[in-house]
Design a protein around this motif. Structure first.
Motif, short mmCIF file in Angstrom:
data_model
loop_
_atom_site.label_atom_id
_atom_site.label_comp_id
_atom_site.label_asym_id
_atom_site.label_seq_id
_atom_site.Cartn_x
_atom_site.Cartn_y
_atom_site.Cartn_z
N HIS A 46 0.64 -1.11 -0.09
CA HIS A 46 0.01 0.02 0.14
C HIS A 46 0.96 1.23 -0.01
N LEU A 47 1.98 1.16 0.89
CA LEU A 47 2.72 2.43 0.76
C LEU A 47 3.57 2.69 -0.42
N LEU A 48 3.84 1.54 -1.04
CA LEU A 48 4.75 1.75 -2.46
C LEU A 48 3.64 2.30 -3.47
N SER A 49 2.32 1.89 -3.52
CA SER A 49 1.43 2.21 -4.37
C SER A 49 0.87 3.91 -4.20
N VAL A 50 1.32 4.23 -2.95
CA VAL A 50 1.13 5.67 -2.67
C VAL A 50 2.10 6.53 -3.24
N ILE A 51 3.27 6.24 -3.12
CA ILE A 51 4.42 7.03 -3.39
C ILE A 51 5.08 6.70 -4.82
N ALA A 52 4.41 5.59 -5.52
CA ALA A 52 5.20 4.92 -6.80
C ALA A 52 4.56 5.92 -7.97
N SER A 53 5.63 6.06 -8.76
CA SER A 53 5.38 6.53 -10.20
C SER A 53 4.39 5.67 -10.78
N GLU A 54 3.98 6.27 -12.08
CA GLU A 54 3.05 5.58 -12.91
C GLU A 54 3.50 4.13 -13.20
N LYS A 55 4.88 4.31 -13.45
CA LYS A 55 5.34 2.87 -14.10
C LYS A 55 5.58 1.98 -12.98
N TYR A 56 5.88 2.42 -11.80
CA TYR A 56 5.93 1.35 -10.54
C TYR A 56 4.51 0.68 -10.62
N LYS A 57 3.54 1.54 -10.41
CA LYS A 57 2.13 1.22 -10.35
C LYS A 57 1.85 0.36 -11.44
N THR A 58 2.07 0.49 -12.64
CA THR A 58 2.00 -0.42 -13.58
C THR A 58 2.68 -1.85 -13.23
N MET A 59 3.99 -1.89 -12.76
CA MET A 59 4.36 -3.04 -12.27
C MET A 59 3.85 -3.69 -11.27
N ILE A 60 3.35 -3.02 -10.27
CA ILE A 60 2.54 -3.49 -9.17
C ILE A 60 1.40 -4.23 -9.69
N SER A 61 0.55 -3.58 -10.65
CA SER A 61 -0.54 -4.15 -11.25
C SER A 61 -0.23 -5.46 -12.05
N GLU A 62 0.81 -5.65 -12.81
CA GLU A 62 1.32 -6.82 -13.43
C GLU A 62 1.46 -7.82 -12.63
N PHE A 63 1.90 -7.75 -11.19
CA PHE A 63 2.14 -8.82 -10.28
C PHE A 63 1.20 -9.12 -9.21
N ALA A 64 0.32 -8.13 -9.04
CA ALA A 64 -0.38 -8.07 -7.77
C ALA A 64 -1.87 -8.19 -8.17
N LEU A 65 -2.58 -7.67 -9.24
CA LEU A 65 -3.84 -7.57 -9.21
C LEU A 65 -4.77 -8.72 -8.87
#
Length: 367
Positions: A46-65
């Motif tokens: 959750h903390l990562l998703s708050v501070i993450a860039s759009e690119k990082y959010k895309t990475m989280i989406s790929e692995f965690a959705l």
């Protein structure tokens, strides 16, 4: 020079690989760890998703959705709340919304809104609001019995939850294919009650939103009496009198729609709406003058084309007007020099009102 670029590219790729490894490790813990480990892992994600860039959010989406959707539906309360919060942050990125929907995020959000606690429902409403710009997603919301859920949330949720639920329901109500379903779920009444309250008690921004939303809703003839019976006329007149320019213009649009109803036009007169409109014609912006003039034309003419039931406050009795003439003089404002607009009232057999000062025809009013 080439070596320098190569080293920078290598460092970036190395950093990216470390980020991938971190996200993979967190997701693995969420899936396989103990309850405490899962809780901490979701908080970190959750903390990562708050501070993450759009690119990082895309990475989280790929692995965690898929994992996040599963935790929203079947996790503990804290896991569900954290998973929904992460989905909120991911849904802000437009290009990720289809992935969220395809992973079951829309259905999971509706389900959480139906069964969750207040915080979970608030977060679910936010995700649904982010997804409400696509007809496909709206169809999923409706098919999951989401209309009754949204109506309930508008009445019983946090302030943020109510706001987002109302926005989603409003977006659904704009589509013709859903209008009957929205009416059956009493969605229009819920929206009108909510926006009338905002128009009365909200902040400046909330009043702007309320006036704009009501102007869109009252384009539907059947919703106009709902606004009237929800005591919505007075707050709208107050916005026209003292609101921001944006709120005034939207409120004028709404009052114009309402003035097409004979029952409502009498209340508008009783509440001082006519005097406020006259003042705007004399002193408002160009847009406000045009909108106020249109409403005045509705208020000073009956639907059958006869003289207004509101009486003759606009006709100067001292003017020498022939008894059978359709011409009367309308006095605008109280400042000198007094501005006059010559109008030809629609006769019982006539088809339109002609405003000679502006040289334009006004179409026949709606019954």
């Amino acid at each position: 020079m080439g070596n320098s670029k190569s080293r920078k590219s290598f460092r970036k790729s190395k950093k990216y690989l470390k980020q991938v490894e971190l996200v993979e490790a967190i997701v693995s813990t969420v899936e396989n760890g103990s309850e405490r480990e899962r809780h901490l892992a979701l908080e970190n994600l959750h903390l990562l998703s708050v501070i993450a860039s759009e690119k990082y959010k895309t990475m989280i989406s790929e692995f965690a959705l898929s994992t996040l959707v599963e935790k929203m539906l079947h996790g503990t309360n804290s896991e569900s709340e954290n998973a929904a919060a992460i989905l909120c942050n991911l849904s802000i990125v437009p290009k990720l919304r289809n992935d969220i929907h395809e992973s079951g995020g829309t259905r999971a959000s509706v389900r959480l809104a139906q069964t969750g606690n207040e915080i979970q429902r608030e977060k679910a409403a936010f995700v649904l609001y982010q997804l409400s710009d696509e007809l496909t997603y709206l169809r999923t919301i409706v098919s999951q019995n989401g209309l009754d859920t949204l109506v309930d949330m508008i009445e019983h949720c946090t302030l943020r939850g109510k706001s987002d639920a109302a926005k989603v329901l409003f977006d659904i109500s704009k589509h013709v294919e859903f209008k009957d379903a929205v009416a059956k779920a009493e969605g229009f009444q819920a929206l009108i009650d909510y926006y009338v309250k905002l128009a009365r008690d909200g902040t400046h921004k909330e009043k702007e939103l309320a006036a704009e939303s009501l102007s869109r809703i009252t384009e539907d003839v059947g919703c106009r009496l709902m606004v009237f019976h929800s005591n919505g006329v007075k707050p709208l007149i107050n916005i026209v009198k003292a609101g921001s320019n944006i709120a005034r213009e939207h409120a004028l649009d709404t009052l114009h729609h309402l003035s097409l109803n004979s029952e409502i036009k009498h209340q508008m007169k009783d509440l001082g709406g006519v005097e406020i409109l006259i003042d705007l014609v004399g002193n408002g912006s160009m847009k406000q003058k045009d909108k106020a003039k249109g409403s005045l034309l509705q208020l000073t003419n009956n639907f059958d084309g006869s003289t207004s039931a509101l009486g003759p406050p606009f006709v100067r009795e001292e003017d020498d007007v022939a008894p059978d003439s359709n011409v009367c003089e309308v006095e605008i404002g109280a400042r000198k020099p007094r501005k006059k607009i010559e109008m030809i009232h629609r006769t019982r057999q006539g088809e339109c009102v002609f405003d000679e000062a502006n040289d334009q025809d006004y179409p026949e009013t709606e019954v």
